[in-house]
Design a protein around this motif. Sequence first.
Motif, PDB file in Angstrom:
ATOM      1  N   UNK A 140       0.821  -1.212   0.000  1.00 36.03           N
ATOM      2  CA  UNK A 140       0.000   0.000   0.000  1.00 36.03           C
ATOM      3  C   UNK A 140       0.858   1.267   0.000  1.00 36.03           C
ATOM      4  N   UNK A 141       2.014   1.213   0.657  1.00 35.39           N
ATOM      5  CA  UNK A 141       2.914   2.373   0.650  1.00 35.39           C
ATOM      6  C   UNK A 141       3.477   2.625  -0.746  1.00 35.39           C
ATOM      7  N   UNK A 142       3.844   1.565  -1.442  1.00 41.04           N
ATOM      8  CA  UNK A 142       4.407   1.721  -2.791  1.00 41.04           C
ATOM      9  C   UNK A 142       3.312   1.873  -3.838  1.00 41.04           C
ATOM     10  N   UNK A 143       2.141   1.258  -3.600  1.00 42.67           N
ATOM     11  CA  UNK A 143       1.046   1.290  -4.571  1.00 42.67           C
ATOM     12  C   UNK A 143       0.509   2.710  -4.704  1.00 42.67           C
ATOM     13  N   UNK A 144       0.559   3.472  -3.634  1.00 38.15           N
ATOM     14  CA  UNK A 144       0.121   4.860  -3.666  1.00 38.15           C
ATOM     15  C   UNK A 144       1.039   5.738  -4.503  1.00 38.15           C
ATOM     16  N   UNK A 145       2.208   5.237  -4.835  1.00 37.62           N
ATOM     17  CA  UNK A 145       3.176   5.989  -5.633  1.00 37.62           C
ATOM     18  C   UNK A 145       3.147   5.524  -7.084  1.00 37.62           C
ATOM     19  N   UNK A 146       1.959   5.180  -7.572  1.00 38.42           N
ATOM     20  CA  UNK A 146       1.750   4.750  -8.965  1.00 38.42           C
ATOM     21  C   UNK A 146       2.559   3.512  -9.334  1.00 38.42           C
ATOM     22  N   UNK A 155       2.066  -5.867  -9.784  1.00 38.00           N
ATOM     23  CA  UNK A 155       3.047  -6.721 -10.472  1.00 38.00           C
ATOM     24  C   UNK A 155       4.450  -6.130 -10.325  1.00 38.00           C
ATOM     25  N   UNK A 156       4.575  -4.819 -10.533  1.00 38.44           N
ATOM     26  CA  UNK A 156       5.887  -4.172 -10.396  1.00 38.44           C
ATOM     27  C   UNK A 156       6.407  -4.280  -8.953  1.00 38.44           C
ATOM     28  N   UNK A 215      10.363  -6.809  -4.972  1.00 35.78           N
ATOM     29  CA  UNK A 215      10.629  -7.407  -3.656  1.00 35.78           C
ATOM     30  C   UNK A 215      11.572  -8.602  -3.827  1.00 35.78           C
ATOM     31  N   UNK A 216      12.491  -8.811  -2.871  1.00 35.37           N
ATOM     32  CA  UNK A 216      13.447  -9.918  -2.966  1.00 35.37           C
ATOM     33  C   UNK A 216      13.419 -10.751  -1.687  1.00 35.37           C
ATOM     34  N   UNK A 217      14.204 -11.796  -1.684  1.00 30.37           N
ATOM     35  CA  UNK A 217      14.239 -12.734  -0.550  1.00 30.37           C
ATOM     36  C   UNK A 217      14.667 -12.025   0.733  1.00 30.37           C
ATOM     37  N   UNK A 218      15.613 -11.104   0.622  1.00 31.32           N
ATOM     38  CA  UNK A 218      16.083 -10.381   1.805  1.00 31.32           C
ATOM     39  C   UNK A 218      14.929  -9.590   2.427  1.00 31.32           C
ATOM     40  N   UNK A 219      14.132  -8.907   1.593  1.00 30.67           N
ATOM     41  CA  UNK A 219      12.972  -8.165   2.098  1.00 30.67           C
ATOM     42  C   UNK A 219      11.989  -9.100   2.799  1.00 30.67           C
ATOM     43  N   UNK A 220      11.751 -10.230   2.185  1.00 32.17           N
ATOM     44  CA  UNK A 220      10.813 -11.208   2.756  1.00 32.17           C
ATOM     45  C   UNK A 220      11.343 -11.742   4.085  1.00 32.17           C
TER      46      UNK A 220
END
Length: 109
Positions: free
Chosen positions: A81-87, A91-92, A97-102
């Motif tokens: 939601x934080x990134x989705x608000x920035x258009x 899918x993008x 997102x990567x394994x480290x983030x997860x």
Amino acid sequence: MVPFRICSICKRHLKSQKLLIKALIVLDNAPSHPSEEELKDGNIQAVFLPLNVASLIQPMDQGVIESVKRRYRRKLLTALSEKYGKNTSVIDFLKQINIKDIAHMIAES
């Protein structure tokens, strides 16, 4: 024999209480576990659960797993939601997102 290490804080506490360093290991009967003879030590005792008992106590693990999954999903959706608000499309976001983030999200969960 499987080596057994105990932390220095535990050693100090046991010495201050004048207690011996002892351990009890409770294992299910999975074939991957070492035998009782391999685990035998003067201060370590291995106890194996009877056959088919692990399936009876396994539901206790489910509560922990369910809680971690729920918290992980919340963190993932918050990040989305934080990134989705920035258009950013979903899918993008998932491509970025990567394994480290997860791993960090799961650790925080």
